[in-house]
Scaffold this motif. Structure first.
Motif, short mmCIF file in Angstrom:
data_model
loop_
_atom_site.label_atom_id
_atom_site.label_comp_id
_atom_site.label_asym_id
_atom_site.label_seq_id
_atom_site.Cartn_x
_atom_site.Cartn_y
_atom_site.Cartn_z
N GLY A 206 0.82 -1.21 0.00
CA GLY A 206 0.00 0.00 0.00
C GLY A 206 0.85 1.25 0.00
O GLY A 206 2.05 1.21 -0.28
N ARG A 207 0.20 2.36 0.37
CA ARG A 207 0.90 3.64 0.39
C ARG A 207 2.13 3.58 1.30
O ARG A 207 3.13 4.25 1.06
CB ARG A 207 -0.06 4.73 0.89
CG ARG A 207 0.35 6.13 0.49
CD ARG A 207 -0.35 7.22 1.30
NE ARG A 207 -1.78 7.08 1.40
CZ ARG A 207 -2.66 7.72 0.63
NH1 ARG A 207 -2.25 8.54 -0.30
NH2 ARG A 207 -3.96 7.55 0.82
N VAL A 247 -6.17 -4.08 -6.04
CA VAL A 247 -7.10 -5.02 -5.42
C VAL A 247 -8.18 -4.20 -4.71
O VAL A 247 -7.87 -3.23 -4.04
CB VAL A 247 -6.34 -5.89 -4.38
CG1 VAL A 247 -7.31 -6.73 -3.56
CG2 VAL A 247 -5.32 -6.77 -5.07
N GLY A 248 -9.44 -4.59 -4.87
CA GLY A 248 -10.49 -3.89 -4.14
C GLY A 248 -11.74 -3.66 -4.96
O GLY A 248 -11.88 -4.20 -6.06
N THR A 250 -12.84 -1.26 -6.76
CA THR A 250 -12.70 -0.80 -8.14
C THR A 250 -11.47 -1.43 -8.81
O THR A 250 -11.02 -0.98 -9.85
CB THR A 250 -12.60 0.74 -8.18
OG1 THR A 250 -11.75 1.18 -7.13
CG2 THR A 250 -13.96 1.38 -8.02
N GLN A 269 -13.03 -0.19 0.95
CA GLN A 269 -12.99 -0.46 -0.50
C GLN A 269 -11.89 -1.47 -0.83
O GLN A 269 -11.98 -2.19 -1.80
CB GLN A 269 -12.75 0.83 -1.30
CG GLN A 269 -13.85 1.86 -1.18
CD GLN A 269 -13.67 2.81 -0.02
OE1 GLN A 269 -12.77 2.64 0.80
NE2 GLN A 269 -14.51 3.82 0.06
N HIS A 270 -10.83 -1.50 -0.04
CA HIS A 270 -9.78 -2.50 -0.26
C HIS A 270 -10.28 -3.87 0.22
O HIS A 270 -10.12 -4.87 -0.48
CB HIS A 270 -8.49 -2.11 0.45
CG HIS A 270 -7.35 -3.03 0.11
ND1 HIS A 270 -6.64 -2.93 -1.06
CD2 HIS A 270 -6.85 -4.12 0.75
CE1 HIS A 270 -5.74 -3.90 -1.12
NE2 HIS A 270 -5.85 -4.64 -0.03
N GLY A 301 4.53 -3.37 13.01
CA GLY A 301 5.95 -3.15 12.79
C GLY A 301 6.20 -2.45 11.46
O GLY A 301 5.28 -2.28 10.65
N PHE A 304 9.74 -2.42 6.37
CA PHE A 304 11.12 -2.48 5.86
C PHE A 304 12.04 -3.27 6.81
O PHE A 304 13.11 -3.71 6.43
CB PHE A 304 11.68 -1.07 5.63
CG PHE A 304 10.86 -0.34 4.59
CD1 PHE A 304 10.95 -0.69 3.25
CD2 PHE A 304 9.98 0.67 4.96
CE1 PHE A 304 10.18 -0.05 2.30
CE2 PHE A 304 9.21 1.32 4.01
CZ PHE A 304 9.31 0.96 2.68
P1 FAD Z 1 -3.38 4.44 3.52
O1 FAD Z 1 -4.80 4.41 3.95
O2 FAD Z 1 -2.71 5.77 3.45
O3 FAD Z 1 -2.59 3.48 4.51
C1 FAD Z 1 -1.21 3.32 4.48
C2 FAD Z 1 -0.87 2.44 5.68
O4 FAD Z 1 0.50 2.14 5.65
C3 FAD Z 1 -1.14 3.10 7.02
O5 FAD Z 1 -2.03 2.25 7.77
C4 FAD Z 1 0.23 3.21 7.69
O6 FAD Z 1 0.19 2.99 9.08
C5 FAD Z 1 0.98 2.10 6.99
N1 FAD Z 1 2.43 2.30 6.92
C6 FAD Z 1 3.09 3.41 6.53
N2 FAD Z 1 4.43 3.20 6.53
C7 FAD Z 1 4.60 1.92 6.96
C8 FAD Z 1 5.75 1.11 7.19
N3 FAD Z 1 6.99 1.58 6.97
N4 FAD Z 1 5.56 -0.16 7.64
C9 FAD Z 1 4.31 -0.65 7.87
N5 FAD Z 1 3.18 0.09 7.67
C10 FAD Z 1 3.33 1.35 7.22
N6 FAD Z 1 -8.75 1.29 -2.37
C11 FAD Z 1 -8.27 0.09 -2.73
O7 FAD Z 1 -7.27 -0.38 -2.19
N7 FAD Z 1 -8.88 -0.62 -3.73
C12 FAD Z 1 -10.00 -0.18 -4.36
O8 FAD Z 1 -10.49 -0.86 -5.26
C13 FAD Z 1 -10.54 1.08 -3.99
N8 FAD Z 1 -11.65 1.55 -4.56
C14 FAD Z 1 -12.17 2.75 -4.13
C15 FAD Z 1 -13.37 3.19 -4.64
C16 FAD Z 1 -13.92 4.37 -4.20
C17 FAD Z 1 -15.23 4.83 -4.78
C18 FAD Z 1 -13.27 5.14 -3.20
C19 FAD Z 1 -13.86 6.41 -2.70
C20 FAD Z 1 -12.07 4.70 -2.68
C21 FAD Z 1 -11.50 3.51 -3.12
N9 FAD Z 1 -10.31 3.04 -2.61
C22 FAD Z 1 -9.85 1.80 -2.98
C23 FAD Z 1 -9.43 3.89 -1.75
C24 FAD Z 1 -9.56 3.56 -0.27
O9 FAD Z 1 -10.61 4.30 0.32
C25 FAD Z 1 -8.24 3.93 0.46
O10 FAD Z 1 -7.96 5.27 0.23
C26 FAD Z 1 -7.05 3.10 0.03
O11 FAD Z 1 -7.37 1.73 0.07
C27 FAD Z 1 -5.90 3.38 0.98
O12 FAD Z 1 -4.76 2.68 0.54
P2 FAD Z 1 -3.61 2.33 1.57
O13 FAD Z 1 -4.15 1.48 2.66
O14 FAD Z 1 -2.45 1.85 0.80
O15 FAD Z 1 -3.19 3.79 2.11
#
Ligand code: FAD
Length: 316
Positions: A206-207, A247-248, A250, A269-270, A301, A304
């Motif tokens: 993820g992000r 994955v999710g 959309t 959504q994920h 944790g 990395f």
């Molecule tokens: P974030 O929510 O920013 O989370 C990042 C996580 O990484 C945080 O929990 C943080 O603690 C952790 N992290 C950071 N650095 C480290 C590290 N060094 N080690 C361990 N952990 C760390 N999302 C999808 O994934 N799939 C979809 O199909 C999808 N469809 C969507 C459809 C709609 C209509 C909408 C509105 C949104 C959709 N989303 C979808 C987006 C969804 O709402 C989230 O914004 C997205 O899933 C967030 O991605 P993320 O968890 O990678 O990012």
């Protein structure tokens, strides 16, 4: 009794496992017959593979040069004609990109509404399907006095095994194909890794992974354990990986036996994309991350630090 026609989904001469999953769904209808329709320019090897799927009673082939590249606009009229000619009660396709594009056109050609994403069969015309991005399940009843066109939620069905080979029959259809749509090109990301939608193991980032370069450690880890690689939408939107890895809701709906996610918060959504995953392992540095509510194994944790340790432990 029901007579089911399943549209074969394939790419580059290989039958997609989504076809075998659609057969599993069809078997739950306890039908009189399950026929698989292969539309291709050269259908022999595809038909041979489809004929071996357990439960299939016959494979029908339609070979035409226009079917060299499967396109919804040209396939739909042929499928509708085959269903009418064969007196089929049900026409099923997978809910893959192929099926999502194709099946609504088939329904329109046959003049019926369609049921999308069948996840369980209650009866020949009664099904469960997800709504609200998989957060609720609704039971729907379709009219029993017309052909039922539906897509099957592949993540809800295991692929049927191989059985005795069913007969293969060439079908002749008197149907005029539209010329308004033509094939230009197909761009795919070539990869030796397992296919994300059918792999038994998936590693997702993820992000929190932070960059395109950092994704390399996920790819390396995935290669070590023979897994496909997926991503959250945030990672895709940030340009770390291409969008066919999303994955999710959309993105792709997957059902691996093992789903390992790193730096993914667990937005609803994920989670919609991994509802049917077997074991979920989450690594996140935030103990409050919602992913831990659904994870079978959670590790608080820094990914990395954790990933190299995991790799080392696996190597041992
Ligand atoms: P974030 O929510 O920013 O989370 C990042 C996580 O990484 C945080 O929990 C943080 O603690 C952790 N992290 C950071 N650095 C480290 C590290 N060094 N080690 C361990 N952990 C760390 N999302 C999808 O994934 N799939 C979809 O199909 C999808 N469809 C969507 C459809 C709609 C209509 C909408 C509105 C949104 C959709 N989303 C979808 C987006 C969804 O709402 C989230 O914004 C997205 O899933 C967030 O991605 P993320 O968890 O990678 O990012």
């Amino acid at each position: 009794m029901s007579k089911v026609l399943i549209v074969a989904d394939y790419l580059k001469g290989q039958l997609n496992s989504s076809t075998a999953r659609a057969v599993a769904c069809a078997k739950d209808l306890s039908p009189e017959s399950i026929e698989v329709l292969v539309l291709a320019d050269d259908a022999a090897s595809l038909a041979e593979a489809a004929a071996k799927l357990d439960g299939v009673t016959k494979v029908l082939t339609v070979e035409r040069p226009e079917n060299e590249h499967p396109m919804a606009a040209t396939l739909a009229p042929q499928i509708a004609a085959a269903a009418e000619q064969g007196g089929h009660s049900h026409v099923l396709g997978p809910n893959t990109t192929f099926g999502k594009d194709l099946m609504p056109r088939v329904a329109a050609k046959l003049g019926v509404a369609m049921v999308t994403d069948i996840m369980a069969v209650h009866g020949p015309y009664e099904f469960e399907r997800p709504i609200y991005a998989g957060n609720a399940v609704v039971t729907v009843k379709a009219p029993d006095n017309q052909v039922l066109v539906a897509s099957v939620r592949c993540a809800s069905y295991p692929a049927v095994a191989e059985g005795d080979a069913a007969p293969v029959e060439a079908l002749s259809l008197d149907v005029e194909l539209p010329s308004h749509t033509r094939f230009v090109d197909l761009e795919t990301h070539g990869s030796d890794r397992p296919d994300l939608q059918t792999a038994p193991k998936v590693v997702s980032g993820g992000r929190g992974v932070g960059s395109e370069e950092n994704f390399k450690i996920l790819f390396d880890f995935a290669d070590k354990i023979g897994a496909a690689v997926g991503a959250s939408r945030a990672a895709v939107d940030a340009g770390y990986v291409p969008n066919d890895m999303q994955v999710g809701q959309t993105g792709k709906i997957i059902a691996p036996e093992l789903y390992m996610c790193f730096g993914i918060s667990g937005a609803i959504q994920h989670l919609a994309g991994i509802k049917d995953a077997g074991t979920i392992v989450a690594v996140n540095k935030d103990p409050e991350a919602p992913i831990f509510e659904v994870a079978d194994f959670g590790l608080v944790g820094d990914l990395f630090k954790v990933l190299p340790e995991l790799e080392e432990a696996i190597s041992k």
